[in-house]
Motif scaffolding. Sequence first.
Motif, PDB file in Angstrom:
ATOM      1  N   LYS A 149       2.087 -19.833  16.388  1.00 34.00           N
ATOM      2  CA  LYS A 149       2.022 -18.443  15.924  1.00 34.00           C
ATOM      3  C   LYS A 149       0.625 -18.150  15.388  1.00 34.00           C
ATOM      4  O   LYS A 149       0.009 -18.995  14.738  1.00 34.00           O
ATOM      5  N   GLU A 150       0.166 -16.934  15.627  1.00 33.79           N
ATOM      6  CA  GLU A 150      -1.131 -16.495  15.109  1.00 33.79           C
ATOM      7  C   GLU A 150      -0.938 -16.060  13.650  1.00 33.79           C
ATOM      8  O   GLU A 150      -0.059 -15.253  13.351  1.00 33.79           O
ATOM      9  N   ILE A 151      -1.751 -16.610  12.776  1.00 34.08           N
ATOM     10  CA  ILE A 151      -1.629 -16.347  11.348  1.00 34.08           C
ATOM     11  C   ILE A 151      -2.952 -15.808  10.808  1.00 34.08           C
ATOM     12  O   ILE A 151      -4.013 -16.406  11.020  1.00 34.08           O
ATOM     13  N   GLY A 152      -2.877 -14.670  10.123  1.00 36.98           N
ATOM     14  CA  GLY A 152      -4.031 -14.145   9.402  1.00 36.98           C
ATOM     15  C   GLY A 152      -4.042 -14.769   8.021  1.00 36.98           C
ATOM     16  O   GLY A 152      -3.038 -14.756   7.315  1.00 36.98           O
ATOM     17  N   VAL A 153      -5.177 -15.358   7.656  1.00 36.93           N
ATOM     18  CA  VAL A 153      -5.288 -16.048   6.379  1.00 36.93           C
ATOM     19  C   VAL A 153      -6.316 -15.321   5.517  1.00 36.93           C
ATOM     20  O   VAL A 153      -7.442 -15.080   5.954  1.00 36.93           O
ATOM     21  N   VAL A 154      -5.908 -14.976   4.309  1.00 32.71           N
ATOM     22  CA  VAL A 154      -6.813 -14.354   3.343  1.00 32.71           C
ATOM     23  C   VAL A 154      -6.964 -15.336   2.183  1.00 32.71           C
ATOM     24  O   VAL A 154      -5.967 -15.810   1.634  1.00 32.71           O
ATOM     25  N   THR A 155      -8.220 -15.637   1.843  1.00 30.52           N
ATOM     26  CA  THR A 155      -8.502 -16.498   0.704  1.00 30.52           C
ATOM     27  C   THR A 155      -9.338 -15.704  -0.292  1.00 30.52           C
ATOM     28  O   THR A 155     -10.372 -15.148   0.076  1.00 30.52           O
ATOM     29  N   ILE A 156      -8.872 -15.632  -1.510  1.00 32.31           N
ATOM     30  CA  ILE A 156      -9.626 -14.985  -2.577  1.00 32.31           C
ATOM     31  C   ILE A 156     -10.076 -16.074  -3.548  1.00 32.31           C
ATOM     32  O   ILE A 156      -9.254 -16.827  -4.072  1.00 32.31           O
ATOM     33  N   GLU A 157     -11.392 -16.165  -3.743  1.00 33.71           N
ATOM     34  CA  GLU A 157     -11.948 -17.075  -4.745  1.00 33.71           C
ATOM     35  C   GLU A 157     -12.534 -16.204  -5.841  1.00 33.71           C
ATOM     36  O   GLU A 157     -13.244 -15.241  -5.563  1.00 33.71           O
ATOM     37  N   THR A 165      -3.258 -11.447  -7.948  1.00 37.18           N
ATOM     38  CA  THR A 165      -2.154 -11.493  -6.982  1.00 37.18           C
ATOM     39  C   THR A 165      -1.876 -10.125  -6.361  1.00 37.18           C
ATOM     40  O   THR A 165      -1.501 -10.041  -5.196  1.00 37.18           O
ATOM     41  N   SER A 166      -2.072  -9.048  -7.121  1.00 42.68           N
ATOM     42  CA  SER A 166      -1.829  -7.723  -6.550  1.00 42.68           C
ATOM     43  C   SER A 166      -2.884  -7.395  -5.489  1.00 42.68           C
ATOM     44  O   SER A 166      -2.589  -6.691  -4.523  1.00 42.68           O
ATOM     45  N   ILE A 167      -4.072  -7.929  -5.655  1.00 42.79           N
ATOM     46  CA  ILE A 167      -5.116  -7.722  -4.642  1.00 42.79           C
ATOM     47  C   ILE A 167      -4.770  -8.513  -3.385  1.00 42.79           C
ATOM     48  O   ILE A 167      -4.960  -8.037  -2.269  1.00 42.79           O
ATOM     49  N   MET A 168      -4.217  -9.714  -3.554  1.00 46.12           N
ATOM     50  CA  MET A 168      -3.774 -10.497  -2.400  1.00 46.12           C
ATOM     51  C   MET A 168      -2.661  -9.758  -1.664  1.00 46.12           C
ATOM     52  O   MET A 168      -2.671  -9.678  -0.433  1.00 46.12           O
ATOM     53  N   ASP A 169      -1.722  -9.203  -2.393  1.00 39.98           N
ATOM     54  CA  ASP A 169      -0.651  -8.416  -1.767  1.00 39.98           C
ATOM     55  C   ASP A 169      -1.237  -7.243  -0.985  1.00 39.98           C
ATOM     56  O   ASP A 169      -0.788  -6.930   0.120  1.00 39.98           O
ATOM     57  N   TYR A 170      -2.244  -6.609  -1.554  1.00 40.67           N
ATOM     58  CA  TYR A 170      -2.932  -5.481  -0.918  1.00 40.67           C
ATOM     59  C   TYR A 170      -3.562  -5.921   0.408  1.00 40.67           C
ATOM     60  O   TYR A 170      -3.380  -5.272   1.441  1.00 40.67           O
ATOM     61  N   PHE A 171      -4.317  -7.035   0.382  1.00 38.15           N
ATOM     62  CA  PHE A 171      -4.962  -7.518   1.608  1.00 38.15           C
ATOM     63  C   PHE A 171      -3.944  -7.944   2.654  1.00 38.15           C
ATOM     64  O   PHE A 171      -4.132  -7.707   3.846  1.00 38.15           O
ATOM     65  N   SER A 172      -2.862  -8.576   2.239  1.00 41.60           N
ATOM     66  CA  SER A 172      -1.819  -8.987   3.183  1.00 41.60           C
ATOM     67  C   SER A 172      -1.179  -7.768   3.850  1.00 41.60           C
ATOM     68  O   SER A 172      -0.950  -7.757   5.059  1.00 41.60           O
ATOM     69  N   ALA A 173      -0.908  -6.732   3.068  1.00 35.53           N
ATOM     70  CA  ALA A 173      -0.342  -5.502   3.622  1.00 35.53           C
ATOM     71  C   ALA A 173      -1.333  -4.821   4.561  1.00 35.53           C
ATOM     72  O   ALA A 173      -0.948  -4.300   5.614  1.00 35.53           O
ATOM     73  N   LEU A 174      -2.609  -4.841   4.205  1.00 37.37           N
ATOM     74  CA  LEU A 174      -3.637  -4.255   5.064  1.00 37.37           C
ATOM     75  C   LEU A 174      -3.717  -5.004   6.398  1.00 37.37           C
ATOM     76  O   LEU A 174      -3.768  -4.377   7.468  1.00 37.37           O
ATOM     77  N   LEU A 175      -3.697  -6.335   6.357  1.00 40.09           N
ATOM     78  CA  LEU A 175      -3.706  -7.119   7.600  1.00 40.09           C
ATOM     79  C   LEU A 175      -2.514  -6.763   8.474  1.00 40.09           C
ATOM     80  O   LEU A 175      -2.646  -6.625   9.687  1.00 40.09           O
ATOM     81  N   LYS A 176      -1.348  -6.620   7.857  1.00 40.11           N
ATOM     82  CA  LYS A 176      -0.136  -6.275   8.608  1.00 40.11           C
ATOM     83  C   LYS A 176      -0.281  -4.898   9.251  1.00 40.11           C
ATOM     84  O   LYS A 176       0.116  -4.701  10.403  1.00 40.11           O
ATOM     85  N   GLU A 177      -0.869  -3.945   8.527  1.00 38.95           N
ATOM     86  CA  GLU A 177      -1.075  -2.611   9.104  1.00 38.95           C
ATOM     87  C   GLU A 177      -2.068  -2.639  10.264  1.00 38.95           C
ATOM     88  O   GLU A 177      -1.864  -1.956  11.282  1.00 38.95           O
ATOM     89  N   LEU A 178      -3.126  -3.430  10.141  1.00 40.89           N
ATOM     90  CA  LEU A 178      -4.080  -3.578  11.241  1.00 40.89           C
ATOM     91  C   LEU A 178      -3.394  -4.206  12.459  1.00 40.89           C
ATOM     92  O   LEU A 178      -3.595  -3.777  13.602  1.00 40.89           O
ATOM     93  N   ASP A 179      -2.575  -5.209  12.196  1.00 46.34           N
ATOM     94  CA  ASP A 179      -1.844  -5.872  13.281  1.00 46.34           C
ATOM     95  C   ASP A 179      -0.851  -4.910  13.941  1.00 46.34           C
ATOM     96  O   ASP A 179      -0.804  -4.805  15.169  1.00 46.34           O
ATOM     97  N   ASP A 180      -0.091  -4.178  13.132  1.00 51.58           N
ATOM     98  CA  ASP A 180       0.879  -3.219  13.674  1.00 51.58           C
ATOM     99  C   ASP A 180       0.181  -2.168  14.543  1.00 51.58           C
ATOM    100  O   ASP A 180       0.685  -1.785  15.590  1.00 51.58           O
ATOM    101  N   HIS A 181      -0.962  -1.713  14.090  1.00 57.16           N
ATOM    102  CA  HIS A 181      -1.727  -0.704  14.841  1.00 57.16           C
ATOM    103  C   HIS A 181      -2.115  -1.225  16.226  1.00 57.16           C
ATOM    104  O   HIS A 181      -2.113  -0.481  17.204  1.00 57.16           O
ATOM    105  N   ASN A 182      -2.425  -2.506  16.300  1.00 58.01           N
ATOM    106  CA  ASN A 182      -2.888  -3.085  17.565  1.00 58.01           C
ATOM    107  C   ASN A 182      -1.768  -3.614  18.451  1.00 58.01           C
ATOM    108  O   ASN A 182      -2.030  -4.071  19.550  1.00 58.01           O
ATOM    109  N   THR A 183      -0.536  -3.528  17.976  1.00 64.70           N
ATOM    110  CA  THR A 183       0.575  -4.008  18.805  1.00 64.70           C
ATOM    111  C   THR A 183       1.563  -2.908  19.137  1.00 64.70           C
ATOM    112  O   THR A 183       2.593  -3.177  19.747  1.00 64.70           O
ATOM    113  N   ARG A 184       1.246  -1.678  18.754  1.00 62.85           N
ATOM    114  CA  ARG A 184       2.125  -0.551  19.112  1.00 62.85           C
ATOM    115  C   ARG A 184       2.122  -0.333  20.624  1.00 62.85           C
ATOM    116  O   ARG A 184       1.070  -0.425  21.247  1.00 62.85           O
ATOM    117  N   PRO A 185       3.272   0.020  21.177  1.00 65.09           N
ATOM    118  CA  PRO A 185       3.306   0.285  22.631  1.00 65.09           C
ATOM    119  C   PRO A 185       2.607   1.577  22.987  1.00 65.09           C
ATOM    120  O   PRO A 185       2.363   2.429  22.208  1.00 65.09           O
TER     121      PRO A 185
END
Length: 151
Positions: free
Chosen positions: A111-119, A131-151
């Motif tokens: 599976k393709e996995i987007g990894v975000v690391t915050i230092e 942690t709220s910033i990590m949640d933000y980035f994870s949601a943003l990655l999901k939105e970018l992915d959804d945008h690119n996989t829409r039919p």
Amino acid sequence: MALVGKIIGYTELLSSGKVIHDILRYQPHDIASISPDKIHSFDLLSGRLGAVGSTIIWQFTHEGKKLTSKEIIEEIDESNHKIVFKMVGGEIVEIYKAFTTTFHCETIDGKEIGVVTIEFERPNTIVPYPTSIMDYFSALLKELDDHNTRP
């Protein structure tokens, strides 16, 4: 005493890591139209779009607040679809002494996995882990992915 920390988040992607990497590197201005509730604008202050050493500014909303982040692209690795942003200005670095975000993609169990690391470095124990910033980035990655996989 330094209060240095690292948080890593994983988001399963339906599109390829290259697609997400290319948006973050070469088309960051498009993110505002893909995810307008999160990102409002992107501006290149110096350097070339998607080049190491370039300085950029993001306007975004996090936890209902409109914020700004000035960042330098520190590293790019095409083979791992990796891009590293070091924050040098904005509200987040007024809270944290240091803040670096790395986006990369890897294949785990087929599976393709987007990894975000915050230092980050907190100035004291009162400042929370981002942690709220990590949640933000994870949601943003999901939105970018959804945008690119829409039919």
